[in-house]
Write an enzyme that holds these catalytic residues in place. Structure first.
Site, mmCIF file in Angstrom:
data_model
loop_
_atom_site.group_PDB
_atom_site.id
_atom_site.type_symbol
_atom_site.label_atom_id
_atom_site.label_comp_id
_atom_site.label_asym_id
_atom_site.label_seq_id
_atom_site.Cartn_x
_atom_site.Cartn_y
_atom_site.Cartn_z
ATOM 1 N N HIS A 268 -47.409 -8.856 35.686
ATOM 2 C CA HIS A 268 -47.644 -10.212 34.718
ATOM 3 C C HIS A 268 -46.477 -9.910 33.639
ATOM 4 O O HIS A 268 -45.608 -9.750 33.702
ATOM 5 C CB HIS A 268 -49.085 -10.084 34.443
ATOM 6 C CG HIS A 268 -49.462 -11.174 33.266
ATOM 7 N ND1 HIS A 268 -48.755 -12.470 33.347
ATOM 8 C CD2 HIS A 268 -50.479 -11.673 32.638
ATOM 9 C CE1 HIS A 268 -49.236 -13.309 32.737
ATOM 10 N NE2 HIS A 268 -50.331 -12.970 31.958
ATOM 11 N N HIS A 307 -43.660 -15.935 42.454
ATOM 12 C CA HIS A 307 -44.740 -16.430 41.375
ATOM 13 C C HIS A 307 -45.796 -16.911 42.070
ATOM 14 O O HIS A 307 -45.628 -17.639 43.207
ATOM 15 C CB HIS A 307 -44.094 -17.503 40.570
ATOM 16 C CG HIS A 307 -44.849 -17.774 39.104
ATOM 17 N ND1 HIS A 307 -45.942 -18.530 39.331
ATOM 18 C CD2 HIS A 307 -44.465 -17.158 38.031
ATOM 19 C CE1 HIS A 307 -46.416 -18.337 37.901
ATOM 20 N NE2 HIS A 307 -45.617 -17.786 36.989
ATOM 21 N N ASP A 363 -38.845 -13.727 34.100
ATOM 22 C CA ASP A 363 -38.694 -12.378 33.636
ATOM 23 C C ASP A 363 -37.529 -11.823 34.372
ATOM 24 O O ASP A 363 -37.161 -10.751 33.809
ATOM 25 C CB ASP A 363 -39.712 -11.432 33.961
ATOM 26 C CG ASP A 363 -40.951 -11.671 33.169
ATOM 27 O OD1 ASP A 363 -40.771 -12.002 32.046
ATOM 28 O OD2 ASP A 363 -42.291 -11.590 33.485
HETATM 29 N N1 ACO Z 1 -40.689 -8.844 46.087
HETATM 30 C C1 ACO Z 1 -40.807 -8.853 47.451
HETATM 31 N N2 ACO Z 1 -41.703 -9.434 48.265
HETATM 32 C C2 ACO Z 1 -42.410 -10.121 47.597
HETATM 33 C C3 ACO Z 1 -42.337 -10.286 45.958
HETATM 34 C C4 ACO Z 1 -41.537 -9.657 45.234
HETATM 35 N N3 ACO Z 1 -41.183 -9.812 44.169
HETATM 36 N N4 ACO Z 1 -43.333 -11.305 45.642
HETATM 37 C C5 ACO Z 1 -43.999 -11.623 46.584
HETATM 38 N N5 ACO Z 1 -43.548 -10.957 47.927
HETATM 39 C C6 ACO Z 1 -43.915 -11.050 49.255
HETATM 40 C C7 ACO Z 1 -45.414 -10.443 49.479
HETATM 41 O O1 ACO Z 1 -45.227 -9.229 49.837
HETATM 42 C C8 ACO Z 1 -45.978 -11.256 50.303
HETATM 43 O O2 ACO Z 1 -45.338 -11.022 51.646
HETATM 44 P P1 ACO Z 1 -46.183 -11.100 53.148
HETATM 45 O O3 ACO Z 1 -46.638 -12.255 53.272
HETATM 46 O O4 ACO Z 1 -45.220 -10.426 54.109
HETATM 47 O O5 ACO Z 1 -47.338 -10.159 52.927
HETATM 48 C C9 ACO Z 1 -45.673 -12.751 50.168
HETATM 49 O O6 ACO Z 1 -44.353 -12.512 49.309
HETATM 50 C C10 ACO Z 1 -46.477 -13.198 49.078
HETATM 51 O O7 ACO Z 1 -46.683 -12.439 47.935
HETATM 52 P P2 ACO Z 1 -48.265 -12.214 47.028
HETATM 53 O O8 ACO Z 1 -48.102 -11.059 46.565
HETATM 54 O O9 ACO Z 1 -49.110 -12.565 48.165
HETATM 55 O O10 ACO Z 1 -47.986 -13.419 46.123
HETATM 56 P P3 ACO Z 1 -48.714 -13.636 44.909
HETATM 57 O O11 ACO Z 1 -48.681 -15.051 44.422
HETATM 58 O O12 ACO Z 1 -50.245 -12.774 44.982
HETATM 59 O O13 ACO Z 1 -48.016 -12.705 43.680
HETATM 60 C C11 ACO Z 1 -46.424 -12.107 41.791
HETATM 61 C C12 ACO Z 1 -47.334 -13.301 42.509
HETATM 62 C C13 ACO Z 1 -47.751 -10.995 41.492
HETATM 63 C C14 ACO Z 1 -45.638 -12.695 40.937
HETATM 64 C C15 ACO Z 1 -45.653 -11.399 43.173
HETATM 65 O O14 ACO Z 1 -44.679 -12.411 43.493
HETATM 66 C C16 ACO Z 1 -44.697 -10.163 42.542
HETATM 67 O O15 ACO Z 1 -45.438 -9.251 42.570
HETATM 68 N N6 ACO Z 1 -43.660 -10.404 41.830
HETATM 69 C C17 ACO Z 1 -42.881 -9.202 41.265
HETATM 70 C C18 ACO Z 1 -43.658 -9.027 39.811
HETATM 71 C C19 ACO Z 1 -43.240 -10.241 38.826
HETATM 72 O O16 ACO Z 1 -42.172 -10.377 38.792
HETATM 73 N N7 ACO Z 1 -44.097 -10.579 37.958
HETATM 74 C C20 ACO Z 1 -43.869 -11.640 36.958
HETATM 75 C C21 ACO Z 1 -44.550 -12.807 37.308
HETATM 76 S S1 ACO Z 1 -44.332 -14.067 36.381
HETATM 77 C C22 ACO Z 1 -45.121 -13.674 34.870
HETATM 78 O O17 ACO Z 1 -46.232 -13.262 34.884
HETATM 79 C C23 ACO Z 1 -44.388 -14.309 33.521
#
Ligand code: ACO
Length: 446
Positions: A268, A307, A363
């Site tokens: 987050h 996201h 971010d």
């Molecule tokens: N890098 C690589 N792969 C990713 C990423 C990433 N940043 N984000 C999601 N994926 C992949 C997952 O591995 C998953 O793949 P799969 O279907 O093969 O298993 C798919 O994309 C869906 O991902 P989820 O984790 O299910 O998506 P969720 O909606 O639960 O998570 C989140 C969203 C937490 C933001 C995620 O994209 C992430 O971890 N991003 C990196 C951290 C980040 O930048 N957070 C800031 C968010 S913005 C904020 O809070 C202001």
């Protein structure tokens, strides 16, 4: 066309017709469907992580993740970032309308006169270890503030709520700056009430022996825009924490401390810090392809990408990227920018990211700007918490005044063991763990 959905329980053949209101059905309607006479709770919906469950009604922030739209109280984020100030946006979030000039002046005055903190708060902060993370300091100190303002527990008194809102918005930059000064062993700088909200924050961060610290106007404006972009984001993890904790009706300082704790995590508000550390680790543009290969192999995540709601370019990331050039004209280009641009270029063309709709989020670029402004990496989540406090408070008050809300108390699906009879340790085989408490190897392999 009937605005209802008809659900048939194939266990019993029973059918119910459930009204659709505002695009949703009430989960409690499902409870009418019971498997048998023993089923007292009825049917539940199961939704870990609230993927498709609305927990509240809100009139504050609108997001259309597929189209990349973000609006506060109906106003597009791009217009607010271009034309407004953070304090005006904070007023908008809390009150629902843009302020008239006299209202803005009154609001600014109230916030400005509450920027100082009690001397005991400073002593409290002195107790932290010199290398304590500033976000840890912030969350503890905001929680501690509750003890300085016992009247804040009178949350049903509108006047008390107003004062708490002024104090929290006013004191966040002070506490944030003091967390930083503490880590550097520098004396705390008193707020300068002649300065704007972001300029005063920069003064409390960076003033040394000069009688007055006046940051470059472009930098003040860039920080104000970053504050606007981070001010609210509907039911994200920290806002959900604010509302959930607020629903048991503690004072708003305690609820805000919980929201800060939720924001702290790397998935987050900790993501901007994680992005910078990732870029540092990648080190050069040449190393980007190898890094992307590792991400696709599931070794790590590309921080600042993806996201829960945006399945398109995050509109805040667009504003920040456009602003970066203006900031770098003043500060000089951040050398990590080239690595970030290359990561974005490759990711936006790569099937892995395209098929999962992973785009840069707010971010991805904000950390580069913070760093160019001279703000240290471990302060990034703190910089996020300052403006988000306005959104948290608006959401907290909305939840509190919502007659339909009650104490937040989700249900669970219990899948543990049935009733068992207690036995003393020598009467049973145990859980196959050795005395050190670590799982037995057989269990790990299973
Ligand atoms: N890098 C690589 N792969 C990713 C990423 C990433 N940043 N984000 C999601 N994926 C992949 C997952 O591995 C998953 O793949 P799969 O279907 O093969 O298993 C798919 O994309 C869906 O991902 P989820 O984790 O299910 O998506 P969720 O909606 O639960 O998570 C989140 C969203 C937490 C933001 C995620 O994209 C992430 O971890 N991003 C990196 C951290 C980040 O930048 N957070 C800031 C968010 S913005 C904020 O809070 C202001």
């Amino acid at each position: 066309m009937a605005e209802t959905v008809t659900i048939t329980d194939n266990r019993t053949g029973r059918t119910i017709e459930v009204p659709i209101e505002n695009g949703a059905i009430r989960a409690t309607a499902l409870a009418e469907l019971r498997g048998d006479a023993e089923d007292h709770d009825g049917l539940m919906s199961y939704d870990p992580a609230f993927i498709n469950t609305a927990s509240c009604v809100s009139r504050i922030t609108f997001i259309d993740g597929d189209r990349g739209i973000l609006r506060y109280r109906g106003y597009p984020i791009e217009q607010l970032a271009e034309q407004s100030t953070f304090l005006e946006v904070a007023y908008l979030l809390v009150h629902g309308e843009l302020p008239a000039p006299a209202q803005l002046a009154g609001w600014t005055h109230e916030i400005t006169i509450h920027t100082m903190v009690h001397e005991n708060v400073k002593r409290f902060m002195d107790g932290f270890h010199h290398d304590a993370h500033p976000m840890g300091i912030l969350l503890s100190t905001v929680g501690a503030l509750a003890t300085f303002y016992p009247d804040a527990t009178r949350i049903h008194d509108e006047e008390q709520r107003r004062i708490s809102i002024y104090r929290l918005i006013a004191k966040m930059p002070t506490l944030a700056a003091y967390a930083y000064r503490h880590s550097k062993g520098l004396p705390y700088v008193q707020p300068d009430n002649e300065l704007s909200y972001p300029a005063n924050f920069l003064s409390m961060m960076f003033r040394m022996v000069e009688p007055r610290y006046l940051a470059v106007p472009e930098i003040v404006r860039a920080l104000d825009v970053l504050f606007i972009l981070h001010a609210d984001h509907e039911q994200n993890c920290s806002t959900n924490a604010m509302r959930a904790v607020g629903s048991s009706q503690p004072d708003p300082y305690s609820a805000t401390a919980a929201a800060i704790a939720a924001l702290y995590g790397p998935l987050h508000g900790g993501a901007n810090e994680a992005v910078l550390r990732m870029l540092d680790r990648i080190g050069s543009v040449d190393a980007v392809p190898d890094f992307i290969t590792g991400v696709k192999a599931g070794k790590e995540r590309l921080m600042g990408f993806g996201h829960r709601v945006y399945k398109n370019y995050d509109p805040r990331a667009k504003v920040i990227k456009a602003m970066a050039d203006k900031v770098f004209e003043v500060t000089g280009v951040n050398p990590l920018l080239r690595i970030a641009l290359e990561l974005e270029r490759i990711a936006l063309e790569d099937e892995y990211f395209v098929s999962r709709k992973l785009y840069p989020n707010v971010d991805f670029y904000s950390g580069l700007i913070y760093q160019a402004l001279g703000l240290p990496t471990d302060m990034f989540p703190v910089l996020f918490a300052i403006p988000r406090t306005a959104g948290w408070l608006a959401q907290w008050e909305e939840g509190l005044l919502d007659k339909e809300q009650r104490i937040a108390r989700p249900r669970q699906l219990y899948l543990g063991s049935g009733e068992r009879q207690y036995m003393r340790p020598h009467e049973h085989a145990g859980d196959a763990r050795p005395a050190d408490g670590k799982p037995a190897r057989a269990q790990v392999l299973a």
